[in-house]
Design an enzyme around this catalytic site. Structure first.
Site, PDB file in Angstrom:
ATOM      1  N   LYS A  48       6.121   3.992  12.952  1.00 50.72           N
ATOM      2  CA  LYS A  48       6.644   4.056  11.578  1.00 50.72           C
ATOM      3  C   LYS A  48       6.085   5.274  10.846  1.00 50.72           C
ATOM      4  CE  LYS A  48       4.666   1.613   8.208  1.00 50.72           C
ATOM      5  NZ  LYS A  48       4.226   2.364   7.012  1.00 50.72           N
ATOM      6  N   ASN A  49       4.772   5.488  10.963  1.00 50.36           N
ATOM      7  CA  ASN A  49       4.127   6.549  10.175  1.00 50.36           C
ATOM      8  C   ASN A  49       4.309   7.935  10.764  1.00 50.36           C
ATOM      9  OD1 ASN A  49       3.499   4.654   8.328  1.00 50.36           O
ATOM     10  ND2 ASN A  49       1.361   4.438   8.928  1.00 50.36           N
TER      11      ASN A  49
ATOM     12  N   CYS B  15       0.566   0.396  -6.050  1.00 47.86           N
ATOM     13  CA  CYS B  15       0.671  -0.129  -4.690  1.00 47.86           C
ATOM     14  C   CYS B  15      -0.256  -1.323  -4.543  1.00 47.86           C
ATOM     15  CB  CYS B  15       0.280   0.950  -3.687  1.00 47.86           C
ATOM     16  SG  CYS B  15       0.412   0.348  -2.011  1.00 47.86           S
TER      17      CYS B  15
ATOM     18  N   ARG C 180      -3.417   4.822  -5.476  1.00 46.14           N
ATOM     19  CA  ARG C 180      -2.985   5.848  -4.497  1.00 46.14           C
ATOM     20  C   ARG C 180      -2.443   7.060  -5.233  1.00 46.14           C
ATOM     21  NH1 ARG C 180       0.322   2.747   0.137  1.00 46.14           N
ATOM     22  NH2 ARG C 180      -0.131   4.595   1.363  1.00 46.14           N
TER      23      ARG C 180
ATOM     24  N   ASP D 134      -5.398   0.515   8.504  1.00 46.12           N
ATOM     25  CA  ASP D 134      -4.217  -0.317   8.778  1.00 46.12           C
ATOM     26  C   ASP D 134      -4.502  -1.419   9.788  1.00 46.12           C
ATOM     27  OD1 ASP D 134      -1.910   2.523   8.540  1.00 46.12           O
ATOM     28  OD2 ASP D 134      -2.975   1.361   7.023  1.00 46.12           O
TER      29      ASP D 134
ATOM     30  N   ARG E 247       8.815  -4.280   7.014  1.00 43.14           N
ATOM     31  CA  ARG E 247       8.717  -2.845   6.707  1.00 43.14           C
ATOM     32  C   ARG E 247       8.079  -2.067   7.848  1.00 43.14           C
ATOM     33  NH1 ARG E 247       6.257  -1.446   1.000  1.00 43.14           N
ATOM     34  NH2 ARG E 247       6.793   0.598   1.911  1.00 43.14           N
TER      35      ARG E 247
HETATM   36  C1  EPZ Z   1      -0.900   6.925   4.969  1.00 42.64           C
HETATM   37  O1  EPZ Z   1      -0.804   6.646   3.565  1.00 42.64           O
HETATM   38  C2  EPZ Z   1      -0.183   5.777   5.685  1.00 42.64           C
HETATM   39  N1  EPZ Z   1       1.199   5.741   5.258  1.00 42.64           N
HETATM   40  C3  EPZ Z   1      -0.867   4.460   5.348  1.00 42.64           C
HETATM   41  O2  EPZ Z   1      -0.258   3.425   6.108  1.00 42.64           O
HETATM   42  C4  EPZ Z   1      -2.319   4.546   5.765  1.00 42.64           C
HETATM   43  O3  EPZ Z   1      -2.981   3.386   5.359  1.00 42.64           O
HETATM   44  C5  EPZ Z   1      -2.991   5.767   5.101  1.00 42.64           C
HETATM   45  O4  EPZ Z   1      -2.270   6.972   5.386  1.00 42.64           O
HETATM   46  C6  EPZ Z   1      -4.416   5.977   5.579  1.00 42.64           C
HETATM   47  O5  EPZ Z   1      -4.470   6.088   6.942  1.00 42.64           O
HETATM   48  C7  EPZ Z   1       2.083   6.551   5.884  1.00 42.64           C
HETATM   49  O6  EPZ Z   1       1.776   7.325   6.758  1.00 42.64           O
HETATM   50  C8  EPZ Z   1       3.510   6.454   5.452  1.00 42.64           C
HETATM   51  P1  EPZ Z   1      -3.715   8.911   2.144  1.00 42.64           P
HETATM   52  P2  EPZ Z   1      -1.153   7.782   2.485  1.00 42.64           P
HETATM   53  O7  EPZ Z   1      -3.054   9.883   1.245  1.00 42.64           O
HETATM   54  O8  EPZ Z   1      -0.796   9.107   3.039  1.00 42.64           O
HETATM   55  C9  EPZ Z   1      -6.702   9.014  -1.577  1.00 42.64           C
HETATM   56  C10 EPZ Z   1       0.705   1.319   6.524  1.00 42.64           C
HETATM   57  O9  EPZ Z   1       0.231   0.180   6.454  1.00 42.64           O
HETATM   58  N2  EPZ Z   1      -5.826  10.073  -2.108  1.00 42.64           N
HETATM   59  O10 EPZ Z   1      -4.209   9.403   3.434  1.00 42.64           O
HETATM   60  O11 EPZ Z   1      -0.548   7.373   1.214  1.00 42.64           O
HETATM   61  C11 EPZ Z   1      -5.990   7.658  -1.521  1.00 42.64           C
HETATM   62  O12 EPZ Z   1      -6.041   6.974  -2.730  1.00 42.64           O
HETATM   63  C12 EPZ Z   1       0.407   2.355   5.418  1.00 42.64           C
HETATM   64  O13 EPZ Z   1       1.432   1.712   7.462  1.00 42.64           O
HETATM   65  C13 EPZ Z   1      -6.215  10.766  -3.239  1.00 42.64           C
HETATM   66  O14 EPZ Z   1      -7.261  10.487  -3.823  1.00 42.64           O
HETATM   67  O15 EPZ Z   1      -2.729   7.664   2.392  1.00 42.64           O
HETATM   68  C14 EPZ Z   1      -6.750   6.963  -0.408  1.00 42.64           C
HETATM   69  O16 EPZ Z   1      -7.906   6.387  -0.925  1.00 42.64           O
HETATM   70  C15 EPZ Z   1      -0.334   1.768   4.268  1.00 42.64           C
HETATM   71  N3  EPZ Z   1      -5.387  11.739  -3.703  1.00 42.64           N
HETATM   72  C16 EPZ Z   1      -7.108   8.107   0.532  1.00 42.64           C
HETATM   73  O17 EPZ Z   1      -7.013   9.309  -0.220  1.00 42.64           O
HETATM   74  C17 EPZ Z   1      -4.207  12.078  -3.068  1.00 42.64           C
HETATM   75  O18 EPZ Z   1      -3.475  12.966  -3.528  1.00 42.64           O
HETATM   76  C18 EPZ Z   1      -6.209   8.218   1.767  1.00 42.64           C
HETATM   77  O19 EPZ Z   1      -4.884   8.175   1.339  1.00 42.64           O
HETATM   78  C19 EPZ Z   1      -3.846  11.374  -1.910  1.00 42.64           C
HETATM   79  C20 EPZ Z   1      -4.672  10.375  -1.439  1.00 42.64           C
END
Ligand code: EPZ
Length: 480
Positions: free
Chosen positions: A22-23, A138, A143, A329, A448
């Site tokens: 998915k990701n 979320c 996020r 995850d 999803r």
């Molecule tokens: C991706 O989300 C995945 N989603 C998530 O999977 C996964 O949990 C996550 O990466 C972490 O591995 C997809 O790939 C579609 P991040 P993403 O930006 O990209 C902070 C699932 O269950 N952050 O890597 O949204 C954020 O708050 C889903 O399949 C900032 O501070 O996660 C978090 O604490 C859920 N500023 C951390 O970084 C930003 O601009 C990592 O978030 C962006 C993120």
């Protein structure tokens, strides 16, 4: 409303094939906007998130053609009439985005799925403009997208946030050196947005602190197939030499490592023996290490993993971290496993500190999980959109929060409600091990991210079936 009815206590035994990731699918579908010719993607999982992304692309004017395949699976109707049904699963998809009519996806898509925000970079790079709603709240905690916006601004984009809408403009992006590390480490979809944008920028971009999840490397391979020039895939430093245009091409998605790990956990929690095929074991290293710490026997082949155990599960002490750490995850699923360990475990999450909505539901199944401890610290940083304000501020940042789990010998059936995608997987795992019957409600979360989960679990011997509201009304004699 749909729910699962699960009668637990049967060891799962057998082989299943992992679905496409998915990701990887979502970022690559968004990146198809960069292509000037049609692209074909294969091993695309049949998930509601994929449907949402395809509908988003069609709403921008893309042409989407679905190739299908069928496979026979035992339908999971609870009426005990185990009929074999042909399940139609989109296997490959061809997308043509060369004549988009809009660069402003509708709010409903971004509200429904955060990954929709990954169209921002590709739209900006290919069309010089994009208006994308900020992703809403979320269920797994705050996020923000400040790193996405900061990265795109570093490539010369003019970015404004007006009434919850990100308005981005750039005649042509230009290469730059930038960092994508935030308080919780690198950002996965932030890397997606900036990497995609850099492929069509003038000059070379160096992305430091890029996320190194396997799904990012898969996106990079896809983009290089279209003619991009990306080096350093799989490392924290990506070098992108911008090109004038990207063509078309075909790409097969990698396996879904989180789905594979969840299926292996199903074998482990039920004391069965499960093999997941067509998966890259290297993508599962951290999780397999944890399973081994819990007393599992793990046999790894070129593209398969087999798991079983002899004794009770052992307690663990882990913190979820960005790849190659233990994936957040899988955090909920590991808590479900640790609920049956012969001792006390500590499981924390350093990526999403509020990702514990599954805890009260697991307690309903008899798990002993103590309160969530929040760890905090402070960090200074530039605020969200540099174009608007450049002040430095001191912000309190929650580091890792975690729970303590005192293992019990047996869980018991109950009615539980899923709150998000991975929480639903954890509830299904616990239900498979629990004595008696469990109803897992709100399956739209699970759909999803898990393709045909009940069919896969049934093929391993699980007693699981899906009920729709109609089934429930019929069963209650309120509908013929
Ligand atoms: C991706 O989300 C995945 N989603 C998530 O999977 C996964 O949990 C996550 O990466 C972490 O591995 C997809 O790939 C579609 P991040 P993403 O930006 O990209 C902070 C699932 O269950 N952050 O890597 O949204 C954020 O708050 C889903 O399949 C900032 O501070 O996660 C978090 O604490 C859920 N500023 C951390 O970084 C930003 O601009 C990592 O978030 C962006 C993120």
């Amino acid at each position: 409303m749909q729910r699962f009815t699960i009668i637990g206590g049967r060891p799962l035994v057998g082989r299943v094939v992992a679905s496409g990731a998915k990701n990887a699918a979502l970022p690559i579908l968004a990146a198809s906007i960069l292509a000037s010719e049609p692209i074909t993607l294969s091993r695309v999982p049949r998930l509601t998130d994929v449907t949402t992304m395809l509908r988003l692309l069609e709403s921008l004017g893309a042409r989407v053609e679905k190739g299908t395949r069928t496979f026979s699976g035992q339908s999971a109707t609870c009426a005990d009439n185990r009929e074999t049904e042909n399940v139609r699963v989109p296997f490959s998809i061809t997308i043509d985005t060369h004549s988009l009519t809009s660069t402003a996806p509708a709010e409903r898509f971004v509200q429904r799925m955060r990954a929709s925000f990954c169209v921002l970079g590709p739209l900006l790079a290919r069309h010089g403009r994009a208006s994308v709603p900020l992703p809403g709240g979320c269920r797994i905690g705050p996020r923000p997208v400040d790193l996405h916006l900061r990265g795109l601004a570093a490539l010369g984009a003019d970015i404004r946030v007006v009434d919850g809408l990100v308005i981005a403009r750039a005649a042509r992006l230009r290469g730059a050196r930038l960092s994508l590390v935030g308080p919780h480490g690198p950002t996965v979809t932030g890397t997606v947005n900036v990497l995609c944008a850099a492929t069509l920028a003038r000059g070379t971009t160096i992305i430091q602190g890029a996320a190194i999840e396997p799904e990012i490397a898969d996106l990079g391979r896809f983009l290089n197939t279209l003619g991009a020039r990306i080096d350093g895939l799989g490392t924290e430093t990506l070098e992108v030499r911008g090109v004038e245009q990207l063509g078309g091409g075909a790409h097969e998605l990698i396996a879904d490592r989180i789905e594979a790990a969840t299926l292996l956990a199903a074998g482990l929690i039920t004391a069965g023996r499960v093999t997941v095929e067509r998966v890259d074991p290297a993508h599962l290293t951290a999780v397999l290490d944890v399973f081994t710490q819990m007393g599992a026997d793990v046999d790894v082949g070129t593209d398969r993993v087999t798991i079983w155990r002899r004794g009770r599960l052992h307690p663990i002490n882990v913190t979820a971290r960005p790849y190659p750490g233990v994936p957040t995850d899988m955090q909920a699923q590991l808590i479900a496993l640790a609920s049956l360990a012969d001792g006390t475990s500590h499981i924390a999450d350093a990526v999403f500190c509020e990702r514990f909505r599954h805890v009260p539901q697991l307690r309903r199944l008899g798990a002993h999980i103590e309160k969530i401890e929040k760890g905090t610290g402070t960090i200074s940083g530039q605020s969200a959109t540099p174009a608007v304000n450049r002040r430095t501020e001191i912000v309190p940042v929650p580091f890792a929060s975690g729970v303590t789990i005192r293992g019990v010998a047996q869980l018991h059936g109950a009615r539980v409600v899923a709150s998000d995608l991975r929480a639903s997987a954890a509830l299904v795992l616990a239900a498979l091990a629990a004595g008696g019957t469990t109803h897992v409600e709100r399956l739209h979360h699970l759909d999803r991210g898990y393709e045909g989960l009940e069919q896969k679990l049934r093929s391993l011997g699980a007693t699981i079936c899906r009920e729709t509201s109609r089934d429930l009304l019929v069963a209650a004699g309120r509908l013929n």
